[in-house]
Design a protein around this motif. Structure first.
Motif, PDB file in Angstrom:
ATOM      1  N   SER A   1     -23.799 -18.962  11.438  1.00  0.00           N
ATOM      2  CA  SER A   1     -24.176 -20.299  10.971  1.00  0.00           C
ATOM      3  C   SER A   1     -24.064 -20.388   9.455  1.00  0.00           C
ATOM      4  CB  SER A   1     -25.610 -20.637  11.401  1.00  0.00           C
ATOM      5  OG  SER A   1     -25.682 -20.840  12.794  1.00  0.00           O
ATOM      6  N   ASP A   2     -24.505 -19.325   8.774  1.00  0.00           N
ATOM      7  CA  ASP A   2     -24.389 -19.299   7.314  1.00  0.00           C
ATOM      8  C   ASP A   2     -22.928 -19.383   6.889  1.00  0.00           C
ATOM      9  OD1 ASP A   2     -27.144 -18.960   7.131  1.00  0.00           O
ATOM     10  OD2 ASP A   2     -26.996 -16.778   7.184  1.00  0.00           O
ATOM     11  N   LEU A   3     -22.084 -18.642   7.594  1.00  0.00           N
ATOM     12  CA  LEU A   3     -20.658 -18.633   7.261  1.00  0.00           C
ATOM     13  C   LEU A   3     -20.040 -20.006   7.467  1.00  0.00           C
ATOM     14  CD1 LEU A   3     -18.118 -17.104   6.437  1.00  0.00           C
ATOM     15  CD2 LEU A   3     -17.827 -16.417   8.831  1.00  0.00           C
ATOM     16  N   LEU A   4     -20.388 -20.665   8.558  1.00  0.00           N
ATOM     17  CA  LEU A   4     -19.854 -22.000   8.841  1.00  0.00           C
ATOM     18  C   LEU A   4     -20.275 -22.999   7.763  1.00  0.00           C
ATOM     19  CD1 LEU A   4     -20.514 -21.978  12.678  1.00  0.00           C
ATOM     20  CD2 LEU A   4     -18.262 -22.224  11.628  1.00  0.00           C
ATOM     21  N   LEU A   5     -21.519 -22.918   7.324  1.00  0.00           N
ATOM     22  CA  LEU A   5     -21.989 -23.807   6.263  1.00  0.00           C
ATOM     23  C   LEU A   5     -21.247 -23.540   4.954  1.00  0.00           C
ATOM     24  CD1 LEU A   5     -25.836 -23.678   6.954  1.00  0.00           C
ATOM     25  CD2 LEU A   5     -24.335 -25.633   7.322  1.00  0.00           C
ATOM     26  N   LYS A   6     -21.008 -22.269   4.652  1.00  0.00           N
ATOM     27  CA  LYS A   6     -20.304 -21.928   3.414  1.00  0.00           C
ATOM     28  C   LYS A   6     -18.841 -22.375   3.452  1.00  0.00           C
ATOM     29  CE  LYS A   6     -23.267 -17.998   2.257  1.00  0.00           C
ATOM     30  NZ  LYS A   6     -23.377 -16.512   2.196  1.00  0.00           N
ATOM     31  N   VAL A   7     -18.205 -22.228   4.611  1.00  0.00           N
ATOM     32  CA  VAL A   7     -16.817 -22.671   4.733  1.00  0.00           C
ATOM     33  C   VAL A   7     -16.727 -24.182   4.562  1.00  0.00           C
ATOM     34  CG1 VAL A   7     -14.857 -22.884   6.319  1.00  0.00           C
ATOM     35  CG2 VAL A   7     -16.094 -20.721   6.160  1.00  0.00           C
ATOM     36  N   PHE A   8     -17.689 -24.900   5.130  1.00  0.00           N
ATOM     37  CA  PHE A   8     -17.699 -26.356   4.953  1.00  0.00           C
ATOM     38  C   PHE A   8     -17.801 -26.717   3.471  1.00  0.00           C
ATOM     39  CE2 PHE A   8     -19.905 -30.339   4.234  1.00  0.00           C
ATOM     40  CZ  PHE A   8     -19.177 -31.226   5.013  1.00  0.00           C
ATOM     41  N   ARG A   9     -18.707 -26.041   2.749  1.00  0.00           N
ATOM     42  CA  ARG A   9     -18.871 -26.338   1.322  1.00  0.00           C
ATOM     43  C   ARG A   9     -17.585 -26.044   0.544  1.00  0.00           C
ATOM     44  NH1 ARG A   9     -20.288 -28.315  -1.798  1.00  0.00           N
ATOM     45  NH2 ARG A   9     -21.655 -27.284  -3.283  1.00  0.00           N
ATOM     46  N   LEU A  10     -16.870 -24.992   0.937  1.00  0.00           N
ATOM     47  CA  LEU A  10     -15.627 -24.664   0.244  1.00  0.00           C
ATOM     48  C   LEU A  10     -14.547 -25.714   0.480  1.00  0.00           C
ATOM     49  CD1 LEU A  10     -15.338 -20.807   0.871  1.00  0.00           C
ATOM     50  CD2 LEU A  10     -15.919 -21.949  -1.272  1.00  0.00           C
ATOM     51  N   LEU A  11     -14.458 -26.185   1.713  1.00  0.00           N
ATOM     52  CA  LEU A  11     -13.372 -27.093   2.082  1.00  0.00           C
ATOM     53  C   LEU A  11     -13.720 -28.566   1.932  1.00  0.00           C
ATOM     54  CD1 LEU A  11     -12.016 -25.306   5.292  1.00  0.00           C
ATOM     55  CD2 LEU A  11     -11.247 -25.056   2.923  1.00  0.00           C
ATOM     56  N   GLU A  12     -14.976 -28.853   1.611  1.00  0.00           N
ATOM     57  CA  GLU A  12     -15.421 -30.245   1.516  1.00  0.00           C
ATOM     58  C   GLU A  12     -14.651 -30.989   0.421  1.00  0.00           C
ATOM     59  OE1 GLU A  12     -19.693 -32.616   1.118  1.00  0.00           O
ATOM     60  OE2 GLU A  12     -19.500 -30.564   0.361  1.00  0.00           O
ATOM     61  N   HIS A  13     -14.103 -32.152   0.760  1.00  0.00           N
ATOM     62  CA  HIS A  13     -13.383 -32.972  -0.209  1.00  0.00           C
ATOM     63  C   HIS A  13     -13.240 -34.389   0.338  1.00  0.00           C
ATOM     64  CE1 HIS A  13     -10.297 -31.693   2.655  1.00  0.00           C
ATOM     65  NE2 HIS A  13      -9.614 -32.770   2.294  1.00  0.00           N
ATOM     66  N   ASP A  14     -13.128 -35.319  -0.558  1.00  0.00           N
ATOM     67  CA  ASP A  14     -12.937 -36.714  -0.142  1.00  0.00           C
ATOM     68  C   ASP A  14     -11.467 -37.017   0.120  1.00  0.00           C
ATOM     69  OD1 ASP A  14     -15.661 -37.404  -0.287  1.00  0.00           O
ATOM     70  OD2 ASP A  14     -15.518 -37.636  -2.453  1.00  0.00           O
ATOM     71  N   ALA A  15     -10.590 -36.382  -0.668  1.00  0.00           N
ATOM     72  CA  ALA A  15      -9.140 -36.591  -0.502  1.00  0.00           C
ATOM     73  C   ALA A  15      -8.415 -35.374  -1.057  1.00  0.00           C
ATOM     74  CB  ALA A  15      -8.694 -37.848  -1.218  1.00  0.00           C
ATOM     75  N   LEU A  16      -7.251 -35.095  -0.491  1.00  0.00           N
ATOM     76  CA  LEU A  16      -6.436 -33.993  -0.998  1.00  0.00           C
ATOM     77  C   LEU A  16      -6.002 -34.278  -2.440  1.00  0.00           C
ATOM     78  CD1 LEU A  16      -4.188 -33.350   2.133  1.00  0.00           C
ATOM     79  CD2 LEU A  16      -5.984 -31.850   1.270  1.00  0.00           C
ATOM     80  N   SER A  17      -5.927 -33.224  -3.222  1.00  0.00           N
ATOM     81  CA  SER A  17      -5.526 -33.386  -4.616  1.00  0.00           C
ATOM     82  C   SER A  17      -4.053 -33.799  -4.709  1.00  0.00           C
ATOM     83  CB  SER A  17      -5.739 -32.080  -5.381  1.00  0.00           C
ATOM     84  OG  SER A  17      -5.296 -32.216  -6.722  1.00  0.00           O
ATOM     85  N   THR A  18      -3.807 -34.773  -5.552  1.00  0.00           N
ATOM     86  CA  THR A  18      -2.422 -35.228  -5.775  1.00  0.00           C
ATOM     87  C   THR A  18      -2.018 -35.062  -7.242  1.00  0.00           C
ATOM     88  OG1 THR A  18      -3.219 -37.490  -6.109  1.00  0.00           O
ATOM     89  CG2 THR A  18      -2.514 -36.889  -3.874  1.00  0.00           C
ATOM     90  N   GLU A  19      -2.797 -34.329  -7.994  1.00  0.00           N
ATOM     91  CA  GLU A  19      -2.520 -34.118  -9.412  1.00  0.00           C
ATOM     92  C   GLU A  19      -1.225 -33.325  -9.571  1.00  0.00           C
ATOM     93  OE1 GLU A  19      -4.542 -31.913 -13.277  1.00  0.00           O
ATOM     94  OE2 GLU A  19      -5.796 -32.442 -11.541  1.00  0.00           O
ATOM     95  N   GLU A  20      -0.237 -33.941 -10.107  1.00  0.00           N
ATOM     96  CA  GLU A  20       1.110 -33.352 -10.180  1.00  0.00           C
ATOM     97  C   GLU A  20       1.144 -32.044 -10.958  1.00  0.00           C
ATOM     98  OE1 GLU A  20       4.123 -36.019 -11.464  1.00  0.00           O
ATOM     99  OE2 GLU A  20       3.693 -37.524  -9.921  1.00  0.00           O
ATOM    100  N   ALA A  21       0.451 -31.985 -12.091  1.00  0.00           N
ATOM    101  CA  ALA A  21       0.474 -30.774 -12.916  1.00  0.00           C
ATOM    102  C   ALA A  21      -0.146 -29.596 -12.170  1.00  0.00           C
ATOM    103  CB  ALA A  21      -0.275 -31.014 -14.226  1.00  0.00           C
ATOM    104  N   LEU A  22      -1.231 -29.875 -11.473  1.00  0.00           N
ATOM    105  CA  LEU A  22      -1.900 -28.814 -10.711  1.00  0.00           C
ATOM    106  C   LEU A  22      -1.013 -28.312  -9.584  1.00  0.00           C
ATOM    107  CD1 LEU A  22      -4.371 -27.105  -9.963  1.00  0.00           C
ATOM    108  CD2 LEU A  22      -5.247 -29.079  -8.672  1.00  0.00           C
ATOM    109  N   ILE A  23      -0.440 -29.229  -8.817  1.00  0.00           N
ATOM    110  CA  ILE A  23       0.424 -28.849  -7.697  1.00  0.00           C
ATOM    111  C   ILE A  23       1.646 -28.086  -8.203  1.00  0.00           C
ATOM    112  CG2 ILE A  23       1.855 -29.728  -5.819  1.00  0.00           C
ATOM    113  CD1 ILE A  23      -0.121 -32.062  -5.558  1.00  0.00           C
ATOM    114  N   HIS A  24       2.207 -28.540  -9.306  1.00  0.00           N
ATOM    115  CA  HIS A  24       3.377 -27.857  -9.883  1.00  0.00           C
ATOM    116  C   HIS A  24       3.014 -26.434 -10.294  1.00  0.00           C
ATOM    117  CE1 HIS A  24       7.208 -27.413 -11.939  1.00  0.00           C
ATOM    118  NE2 HIS A  24       6.543 -26.933 -13.003  1.00  0.00           N
TER     119      HIS A  24
END
Length: 272
Positions: A15-38
């Motif tokens: 249960s602890d692991l599942l909560l931690k994975v959720f916190r890691l992956l939690e986001h409102d939208a995928l990043s589209t920042e061009e410099a970061l992706i590049h």
């Protein structure tokens, strides 16, 4: 042999692991920042036409490559919430596994030390829990001729296979059988929490677990409606409440067992 506490801690760890994975992956939208992706594309030496999914939040920066075959829909917030639901189910299962184990380890000794007084008096939850328990004639004769605490304890515990110990009722029944007077009150004092608030959280967690398992997290009042909303704080509180309640119960039972043994040892030889 592992103690009930050790098994509980092992069982609730996912249960602890599942909560931690959720916190890691939690986001409102995928990043589209061009410099970061590049920069990430250069870092992993990905081809220009390779699809990359980038997750970025205050505690995590993640890159999912095309070979992972993870579609964007699989990591949407609504999909990630299933991690929270599974955390609640796993923690509830840890509780349901722990309570019978605690009884198996301690109930025979409670019966041996307290005799017939081990049965809580005028407790409706105990009466309801064991109202269908019956003893065959040969079992009655066995108890009368050769009282065996292990036999009586195993008979009681085996009946629980048909009526799971869970939620506040399961904790109450387990504590009462192990000689704790008003177990949830003792646990609340040990945790410095309000008893009614503790009971409410345990009941809400049990209800939510049943909604998740039996109705894909749809409310019992609206089983054909949409799945209920769930957030990290609520799930975290539910898992943590189960954890601290079980740990407090374990400490209280250990203390009570020591008291019973000391009281029996202090009695004059041959005293009833």
């Amino acid at each position: 042999m592992l103690s009930p506490r050790h098994v509980f801690e092992d069982n609730i760890r996912p249960s602890d692991l599942l909560l931690k994975v959720f916190r890691l992956l939690e986001h409102d939208a995928l990043s589209t920042e061009e410099a970061l992706i590049h920069s990430l594309r250069d870092l992993v030496k990905a081809e220009k036409d390779e699809s990359l999914l980038v997750i970025s939040n205050s505690i995590f920066l993640g890159l999912i490559r095309e070979l992972a075959e993870v579609p964007p829909a699989a990591i949407k917030r609504s999909a990630l919430c299933n991690l929270l639901r599974q955390a609640i189910v796993t923690a509830s299962t840890a509780l349901e596994t722990y309570l019978p184990m605690l009884l198996r380890e301690n109930l025979p000794e409670v019966i041996r030390l307290r005799g017939r007084d081990f049965v809580p008096k005028k407790d409706k939850e105990i009466e309801n829990q064991f109202k269908t328990l019956t003893f065959a004639l040969d079992e009655v004769v066995r108890v009368l001729v050769d009282p065996d605490p292990f036999f009586v304890a195993n008979k009681l515990i085996s009946s629980l296979s048909f009526n799971y110990l869970s939620g506040k009722r399961g904790i109450h029944v387990t504590g009462m059988l192990l000689a704790l007077d008003n177990p949830l009150n003792l646990i609340a004092k040990q945790l410095d929490r309000d008893e009614e608030e503790l009971k409410k959280t345990l009941d809400a967690t049990k209800t939510r677990r049943n909604d998740i398992v039996h109705r894909a997290d749809r409310s019992q009042d609206d089983p054909t409606g949409p799945a209920q909303e769930i957030g990290y704080p609520w799930a975290k509180q539910a898992v943590e409440t189960i954890r601290v309640v079980c740990l407090a119960l374990d400490d209280l039972v250990a203390k009570r067992m020591k008291e019973l043994k000391e009281a029996t040892a202090a009695q004059p030889q041959g005293a009833a």
